[in-house]
Design a protein around this motif. Sequence first.
Motif, PDB file in Angstrom:
ATOM      1  N   ILE A   1       0.865  -1.160   0.000  1.00  3.89           N
ATOM      2  CA  ILE A   1       0.000   0.000   0.000  1.00  3.89           C
ATOM      3  C   ILE A   1       0.910   1.219   0.000  1.00  3.89           C
TER       4      ILE A   1
ATOM      5  N   GLU B   1      -2.779   6.083   1.040  1.00  4.57           N
ATOM      6  CA  GLU B   1      -4.070   5.701   1.604  1.00  4.57           C
ATOM      7  C   GLU B   1      -4.785   6.945   2.074  1.00  4.57           C
TER       8      GLU B   1
ATOM      9  N   LEU C   1      -7.390   3.048  -1.249  1.00  5.98           N
ATOM     10  CA  LEU C   1      -5.981   2.662  -1.188  1.00  5.98           C
ATOM     11  C   LEU C   1      -5.359   2.817  -2.565  1.00  5.98           C
TER      12      LEU C   1
ATOM     13  N   LYS D   1     -11.708   0.897  -0.233  1.00  8.62           N
ATOM     14  CA  LYS D   1     -11.512  -0.071   0.846  1.00  8.62           C
ATOM     15  C   LYS D   1     -12.729  -0.976   0.986  1.00  8.62           C
TER      16      LYS D   1
END
Length: 108
Positions: free
Chosen positions: A17, A20, A25, A45
């Motif tokens: 990731i 965010e 993400l 998400k």
Amino acid sequence: MDNCLLCQPFDLDDQQIVLENKTCLYIQSPQHQLILEGSELIIPKAHRPSVFDLTQEEWNDTYSLLADAKKYVHRRLKPDGFNIGWNCGEVSGQHIPHAHPCHPSFCG
Ligand SMILES: [Zn+2]
């Protein structure tokens, strides 16, 4: 959704990731798995079957991450341009029913 690959992005080997925000993400697959260097995904998400199912907040957060992702990719790779798009529905080439931009390692 239990069996959705993109609802559990941490379960993918070496998936990172990168950025965010509250609802989305920006994830990066291992570069050696990619057909096109710099290909990454912005995903909600929450499980959303297609980009048409995003909430207004998720659209706003997608837009925000897209702007940040552009800076991130530009800093790393200095590309001459970008391709951005979503396949919506199986006949359009969407193989994972969780909204995500077309990704060579997923859609190729
Ligand atoms: Zn999902």
